[in-house]
Design an enzyme around this catalytic site. Structure first.
Site, PDB file in Angstrom:
ATOM      1  N   SER A 674       0.833  -1.196   0.000  1.00 44.56           N
ATOM      2  CA  SER A 674       0.000   0.000   0.000  1.00 44.56           C
ATOM      3  C   SER A 674       0.875   1.256   0.000  1.00 44.56           C
ATOM      4  O   SER A 674       1.623   1.470  -0.944  1.00 44.56           O
ATOM      5  CB  SER A 674      -0.964  -0.043   1.190  1.00 44.56           C
ATOM      6  N   ASP A 747      -9.132  -4.658  -5.886  1.00 47.05           N
ATOM      7  CA  ASP A 747      -8.757  -3.698  -4.848  1.00 47.05           C
ATOM      8  C   ASP A 747      -9.736  -2.531  -4.834  1.00 47.05           C
ATOM      9  O   ASP A 747      -9.890  -1.827  -5.826  1.00 47.05           O
ATOM     10  CB  ASP A 747      -7.335  -3.190  -5.122  1.00 47.05           C
ATOM     11  N   HIS A 781      -7.561  -5.335  -1.408  1.00 48.87           N
ATOM     12  CA  HIS A 781      -6.347  -4.610  -1.040  1.00 48.87           C
ATOM     13  C   HIS A 781      -5.367  -5.508  -0.296  1.00 48.87           C
ATOM     14  O   HIS A 781      -4.152  -5.373  -0.433  1.00 48.87           O
ATOM     15  CB  HIS A 781      -6.715  -3.399  -0.190  1.00 48.87           C
TER      16      HIS A 781
END
Length: 814
Positions: A674, A747, A781
């Site tokens: 991330s 995601d 994610h």
């Protein structure tokens, strides 16, 4: 309504706006057809070990539930038909969140008689999830995703027997498990209306959006509504029926008419009034459901309307860190006063307005027919309200976002002035006072527990330069005096959970070699003897204890304290310099002294999630995990020095690792997930410190997140140079080191759409770089399927072996 850019956006160079399109036209690298791969035997064994059970103590503190959840999802689970509407993802058939964490095994154990036999709860079929205790601990409830609906089951604590509540289909599409206890045997849930009919037909029609000159600086979101058909589908599936359930008899009763209910809670201690929130049209195509217009209402127990409290408009055009004007954030009093509280902005919701007071708390008393009274004004933005069980006080917290500073007050609910309790940086660890101990009332509300002497317990992590040592303090409401009752030692990690009586406390104890277990410890001057062991949970992965772990502290060039956790392979020998992976995640601070504060403890039991980079130690690599990556500066302009500071951090980390004599400085990789992936790509673009990189689920082109990201509050048009400088996509020609990109194809995290990795791959491939892009089917994610987790570990290990060399060889690659 749609998003339109301010006119000055037209000043952006045409090339910049065309970059995503140009990147998509660049020649792509060679496509590879391959199935899911598995990591080496040691990592595979670790992934296939069972997860530690979750330990949930009943509100009466007499019974312990041991929940064994399925550690990983299957691809079949992730591939279930899923609706993606208004920022939500839910199962199309059962209206449950997707994916779902299911219970594999459930056991009950007495805390007062730990030697008594366990009660194994027989779960008929699969799909059970969302365990919760009834307020008195005599019952518990579970939900089950069945073939046609989401069911409610009730269990008897004494016997462990469970049964289904008949004729009830739960609707978790919008409420996500929303329920309101009225008393220990009755609760209100959101059900599917009995007469909702067939779903709307998907008929094509034009989707029209417009903006009429009002700025609306929203960040980027996934799964938004896109058409009138989406609106109709959202309204159909999200509409629910308030339903009263009697757990003792199994009877259900519908309350009022169906609506788009998003929240329901009981008011007061008698269960006669409900506070509800429901969505209303118009819907938005650029906001998620929780920013849609809402109506907040008080209802009688039978569902009839008592009073409309507020109509909240669409949260459109609200500045980042701003708020809606008018009432917001509603609380139902959990005690006998049965009042309703809410917050109102005194600055019009504008965070840039110069005002003496920014927010105020309001109260409306029964019978809810008069005007609300002001309870407290705050100079900064409201954060949280937590009620004490004495019915007279609450803990009120506000946050000064410009300073990243928080203050808490003891708030008398009637008459008196509030008393300041604590204030500290939002990122503070060493001086953090802890969190108040909560307990459950018979109406299911969580409140701050007080003693007969007017004291509350504060439980904190006890962070220090030597690691965390949890503590419990006793805070006097009258004079605000604090007395420390307990602090964990350094050899083991003991976290105070709750008192069982005036002397005995329930603790969770663990050590580097012992899995977390519950113990009973006496506190106070007369306390003595060893704690009593209540559970005997064993280490499910003893082979992982062979990984050597050490917390390392040091300073960067400007004196800011840094640290990392050093993981050495089981076969590591003294004096070896092995290839290493540095794994990090940047955090922003406006105070250098706070930036260097440590978290974690060497005395804790090391847990290794499935996609954890620490598992690469089993492949022979040295891993520097949780390497601190602080960015220190003024809150508004923090990112102007982002590249320089992460470079300074990286140099200090490498120097310290080289000083320890455990890494080969010529064979280092940088990685992150991330925002950590964003950091890794920027370090490869702006430094020559690393031989390779791994970037998972990141964002690399900040022009695609033009209205802010992470802590950045300025827009692209306010801080053009910073946005461009922090976009490694725009510096792709400088990334000469091999880069592994991994992303979940589904995601939904704000700003990290899969397109970010796709475009960076296309740019690097078009420029002749060495890059590999792994797109994981059905993953979000984070990655939750066993197949995906194993493949990610294999990809990372193979990438490092290919570009750093054999980890067990001390000779650097040519």
């Amino acid at each position: 309504m749609s998003l339109s850019f301010p006119r000055r956006g037209a000043l952006l160079p045409a090339l910049l706006l065309a970059l995503p399109l140009l990147a998509s036209l660049l020649p792509m690298g060679r496509a590879m057809a391959m199935g899911y791969q598995q990591p080496g035997p040691a990592v595979r064994e670790a992934l296939d070990a069972p997860a530690l059970p979750r330990l949930l103590v009943a509100p009466d503190r007499q019974t312990l539930a041991l929940l064994e959840l399925r550690r990983f999802n299957s691809l079949e689970e992730l591939a279930r038909p899923t609706l993606r509407l208004a920022g939500l993802r839910f199962d199309a058939v059962s209206a449950t969140p997707q994916p779902l964490a299911t219970v594999q095994r459930l056991r009950l154990r007495s805390l007062l008689q730990p030697e008594a036999p366990e009660r194994v709860v027989e779960l008929p079929g699969s799909g059970f999830h969302s365990f919760s205790w009834a307020p008195d601990g005599q019952r518990f409830v579970l939900e089950r995703r069945g073939p046609a609906s989401n069911e409610l089951w009730v269990g008897d604590t004494a016997s462990g027997q469970i049964r289904q509540i008949p004729f009830l289909r739960l609707n978790n599409a919008l409420g996500q498990g929303e329920q309101a206890w009225l008393n220990p045997r009755e609760l209100v849930v959101l059900g599917i209306p009995k007469r909702r009919g067939a779903p709307p037909r998907a008929l094509p029609s034009p989707a029209v959006q417009e903006s009429l000159g009002k700025a609306s600086p929203e960040r980027t979101y996934a799964d938004l509504l896109k058409s009138p058909q989406d609106e109709a589908a959202f309204e159909y599936h999200a509409r629910s029926q308030l339903t009263l359930v009697d757990l003792a008899t199994g009877q259900i009763r519908e309350l009022g008419e169906p609506a788009l209910f998003s929240a329901v809670s009981s008011v007061g201690d008698q269960g006669q009034v409900l506070l509800t929130e429901r969505l209303v049209r118009p819907f938005s195509y650029h906001l998620t459901w929780d920013d849609f217009p809402q109506v907040v209402e008080l209802r009688q127990r039978d569902g009839r309307l008592l009073r409309e409290l507020a109509k909240l408009p669409m949260k459109s055009g609200v500045a980042i860190d701003g708020a809606l004007p008018g009432p917001r954030v509603f609380y139902a009093s959990p005690t006998k006063d049965a009042a309703v509280y809410w917050v109102e902005a005194l600055d019009g919701g504008n965070p840039n307005a110069r005002v003496a007071f920014r927010d105020r708390v309001m109260r409306l008393d029964p019978p809810y027919s008069g005007e609300a009274m002001e309870v407290q004004r705050m100079p900064h933005r409201f954060t949280r309200l937590r009620f004490l069980d004495d019915g007279q006080h609450a803990l009120l917290t506000e946050t000064d976002r410009n300073r990243a500073w928080t203050r808490s007050y003891l708030l008398p609910l009637r008459g008196s002035q509030s008393k300041p309790l604590f204030e500290h940086s939002v990122r503070e660890r060493y001086r953090h006072p802890g969190q108040p101990l909560m307990r459950t009332l018979p109406n299911g509300h969580q409140v701050v527990q007080t003693t007969a002497q007017g004291e509350i317990f504060m439980i904190g992590a006890g962070a220090s330069p030597r690691g965390e040592r949890p503590f419990v303090d006793r805070l006097s409401i009258r004079d605000l005096g604090v007395q420390r009752l307990f602090q964990s030692g350094e050899a083991s990690y003991e976290l105070p959970l709750m008192p069982l009586d005036e002397r005995r406390w329930l603790m969770q104890r663990e050590s580097p070699s012992e899995a977390p277990n519950l113990v009973l410890r006496e506190l106070g001057p007369a306390a003595g003897g060893a704690p009593q062991l209540l559970t005997r949970i064993k280490d499910p992965s003893p082979q992982l204890r062979r990984i050597k772990r050490e917390l390392v502290s040091f300073k960067r060039a400007d004196g800011v304290e840094l640290s990392f956790w050093l993981y050495l392979p089981p076969d590591y020998r003294e004096g070896e310099r092995r290839p290493a992976l540095i794994w990090a995640y940047p955090l922003e601070f406006n105070d250098a002294s706070v930036a260097g504060q440590l978290s974690g403890a060497p005395s804790r039991f090391a847990a290794y999630p499935g996609i954890s980079p620490q598992l690469l130690a089993l492949e022979g690599f040295v891993v520097l995990n949780e390497a601190t990556m602080p960015v220190v500066g003024e809150q508004r302009s923090m990112n102007d020095g982002f590249i320089e500071q992460i470079t300074m951090n990286a140099r200090a980390i490498i120097d310290k690792a080289e000083e320890l004599g455990v890494v080969d400085p010529k064979r280092l990789a940088i990685g992150g997930h991330s925002y950590g992936a964003f950091m890794a790509a920027n370090l490869l673009a702006h430094t020559k410190l690393f031989k390779a990189g791994i970037a998972r689920s990141g964002a690399y082109n900040r022009t695609l997140t033009p209205f802010g990201f992470q802590s950045e509050r300025r827009s692209l048009w306010d801080a053009r140079d910073t946005y461009l400088k922090l976009s490694p996509f725009l510096y792709a020609e400088r990334i000469k080191e091999p880069l592994l990109l991994i992303h979940g194809e589904a995601d939904s995290n704000s700003g990290t759409f899969p397109m970010q990795s796709e475009r960076l791959f296309q740019a690097l491939a078009g420029l002749g770089g060495t890059v590999r892009y792994v797109n994981l089917p059905h993953e979000g994610h984070g990655y939750t399927a066993r197949e995906s987790v194993g493949h990610v570990q294999w990809e990372m290990a193979q990438w490092l072996k290919t570009h750093l060399g054999d980890p067990r060889s001390t000779e650097p690659r040519p």
